[in-house]
Design an enzyme around this catalytic site. Sequence first.
Site, mmCIF file in Angstrom:
data_model
loop_
_atom_site.group_PDB
_atom_site.id
_atom_site.type_symbol
_atom_site.label_atom_id
_atom_site.label_comp_id
_atom_site.label_asym_id
_atom_site.label_seq_id
_atom_site.Cartn_x
_atom_site.Cartn_y
_atom_site.Cartn_z
ATOM 1 N N LYS A 134 0.804 -1.213 0.000
ATOM 2 C CA LYS A 134 0.000 0.000 0.000
ATOM 3 C C LYS A 134 0.843 1.273 0.000
ATOM 4 O O LYS A 134 0.426 2.286 -0.570
ATOM 5 C CB LYS A 134 -0.959 -0.016 1.190
ATOM 6 C CG LYS A 134 -2.011 -1.107 1.047
ATOM 7 C CD LYS A 134 -2.690 -1.407 2.358
ATOM 8 C CE LYS A 134 -4.044 -0.766 2.417
ATOM 9 N NZ LYS A 134 -4.785 -1.110 3.632
ATOM 10 N N ARG A 186 -7.858 -7.908 -7.758
ATOM 11 C CA ARG A 186 -8.607 -9.170 -7.831
ATOM 12 C C ARG A 186 -10.089 -8.827 -7.927
ATOM 13 O O ARG A 186 -10.457 -7.670 -7.838
ATOM 14 C CB ARG A 186 -8.376 -9.961 -6.541
ATOM 15 C CG ARG A 186 -8.700 -9.091 -5.329
ATOM 16 C CD ARG A 186 -8.786 -9.837 -4.043
ATOM 17 N NE ARG A 186 -8.768 -8.955 -2.889
ATOM 18 C CZ ARG A 186 -9.808 -8.319 -2.393
ATOM 19 N NH1 ARG A 186 -10.987 -8.434 -2.970
ATOM 20 N NH2 ARG A 186 -9.703 -7.538 -1.339
HETATM 21 P P1 ADP Z 1 -8.013 -2.819 4.148
HETATM 22 O O1 ADP Z 1 -7.116 -3.073 2.978
HETATM 23 O O2 ADP Z 1 -7.521 -3.436 5.411
HETATM 24 O O3 ADP Z 1 -9.460 -3.115 3.853
HETATM 25 P P2 ADP Z 1 -8.351 -0.005 3.579
HETATM 26 O O4 ADP Z 1 -7.175 0.847 3.319
HETATM 27 O O5 ADP Z 1 -9.159 -0.457 2.400
HETATM 28 O O6 ADP Z 1 -7.911 -1.264 4.440
HETATM 29 O O7 ADP Z 1 -9.317 0.738 4.600
HETATM 30 C C1 ADP Z 1 -10.458 0.096 5.125
HETATM 31 C C2 ADP Z 1 -11.396 1.104 5.747
HETATM 32 O O8 ADP Z 1 -10.733 1.858 6.776
HETATM 33 C C3 ADP Z 1 -11.901 2.175 4.795
HETATM 34 O O9 ADP Z 1 -13.000 1.740 4.047
HETATM 35 C C4 ADP Z 1 -12.242 3.298 5.746
HETATM 36 O O10 ADP Z 1 -13.479 3.077 6.382
HETATM 37 C C5 ADP Z 1 -11.167 3.192 6.796
HETATM 38 N N1 ADP Z 1 -10.035 4.097 6.481
HETATM 39 C C6 ADP Z 1 -8.916 3.778 5.806
HETATM 40 N N2 ADP Z 1 -8.097 4.854 5.690
HETATM 41 C C7 ADP Z 1 -8.714 5.873 6.309
HETATM 42 C C8 ADP Z 1 -8.389 7.268 6.552
HETATM 43 N N3 ADP Z 1 -7.231 7.790 6.137
HETATM 44 N N4 ADP Z 1 -9.279 8.029 7.224
HETATM 45 C C9 ADP Z 1 -10.455 7.496 7.669
HETATM 46 N N5 ADP Z 1 -10.815 6.214 7.490
HETATM 47 C C10 ADP Z 1 -9.970 5.404 6.822
#
Ligand code: ADP
Length: 467
Positions: free
Chosen positions: A116, A292
């Site tokens: 990431k 994916r």
């Molecule tokens: P994962 O890969 O573990 O699913 P993500 O990066 O997709 O993690 O983030 C999952 C969730 O976490 C997002 O959908 C959001 O709700 C929350 N999130 C992630 N980054 C942020 C941020 N910078 N600020 C607020 N919420 C966040």
Amino acid sequence: MFRKILIANRGEVALRIVRACKEMGVASVAVFSEADRDSLHARMADEAICIGPASSALSYLSMPNIISAALVTGAEAVHPGYGFLAENAAFARACADSGLTFIGPSPDAIERMGDKAVARQTMMAAGVPCVPGSDGVVETSDDALTFAREVGFPVLIKASAGGGGKGMRVATDEKELHANFTAAKTEAAAAFGNDEVYIEKYLARPRHVEMQVLADTHGNAVYLYERDCSVQRRHQKLIEEAPSPALTPELRAEMGAAAMKAVHAVDYVNAGTVEFLLDTDGRFYFMEMNTRVQVEHPVTEQVTGVDIIKEQLRIAAGEPMKHARQEDVHLSGHAIEFRINAEDPLHNFRPHPGKIDVFNPPGGFGVRIDSHMYSGYTVPPYYDSLLAKLIVWGETREEALARARRALDEFIVVGIPTTIPFHQYVVEEEHFQRAEVYTDFVERYATTEDITSFVTGVPVSEKEADE
Ligand code: ADP
């Protein structure tokens, strides 16, 4: 097109792929662990082969076992589904080295988007806005503090290898930052075998909006519009819908163009999802790309009519995709997906494997069920708790909601608790009905107390007064 493919997964997604194969005249090979002998995906595929004991490390994550299964059954390609080895570049390489086509992007694209921190850098270089934060991996908590001061508290410490909401910690001040920095690194090392973390500003009340993309080896690339996945619990999605009630046509086009930049930045081929956070001022930020097919892909299929799994097979086979031009992709109506999990929403969503005595899913116009369940099936305790996905379609969001209410009421699962009562509560909840949904929706408006009160009929305030 392939003659035969192996599906390196289990559960509903394996079944989803078997179904696409049948319709395309492609023979399918299912793999199963000893705990999944009675699983529907193994029964419905043309062939099924046991790849090891219950533990996923020794079966669904075992590259040699899966590749051997593909070779002995004469499969030409491997579909990884989601989870397990789907975003594992080494697996994609191992397939290629064994003469098998990996149904997904190149190992290089998986690697660059799978990390990431690297993905953030790639997207910044491509001119896509990212959540403010560190440029890459942060080594020490002092460096973390420098970034946190720059962007302002609260901040989120995220694992570079993160996924499924794991390895994420919020820090609201300097003291918490130092403590949580170490905690996040330890958690990341344990969960992903990689302790690298980076820092992002923690956005207040964002929406999670993601773009589905498809690209083939003939230079065609399209986006199949967005999904709004803001209903989450502990950063894990529970309800997804398309289109997002928060996007205007202009914003949708802008986000689509940003997703296309991600595709071009890594020469992406096959299906992928570019995830964004949308703030209350209508600004969006790149969060990550999933290389994916996703759990929630059916909502996109319902509103675009594009079969994403079939497109994945065509693309991997070197054929041009069917919906190759952006003008060919149209949005029609509204779809909502509800994840029915073997979890008890009245007890903190505690996982609850066990025997399902009766499984009686809803039907009728606009209702789709993707599930590997049947009456008499025993949910094993070793894997994730997803039992079924209920996807409803309506001409409008209102119709989709009415249909959801009716379908959830028809849905009968006897034997183990499920998240159905949670969804029944949410479709009646006023903020959800008005589509005023941010990622804090569950903790604000759908707490255990709210669901309990909904199920028992005892108002939350009275219950508190009693205690
Ligand atoms: P994962 O890969 O573990 O699913 P993500 O990066 O997709 O993690 O983030 C999952 C969730 O976490 C997002 O959908 C959001 O709700 C929350 N999130 C992630 N980054 C942020 C941020 N910078 N600020 C607020 N919420 C966040």
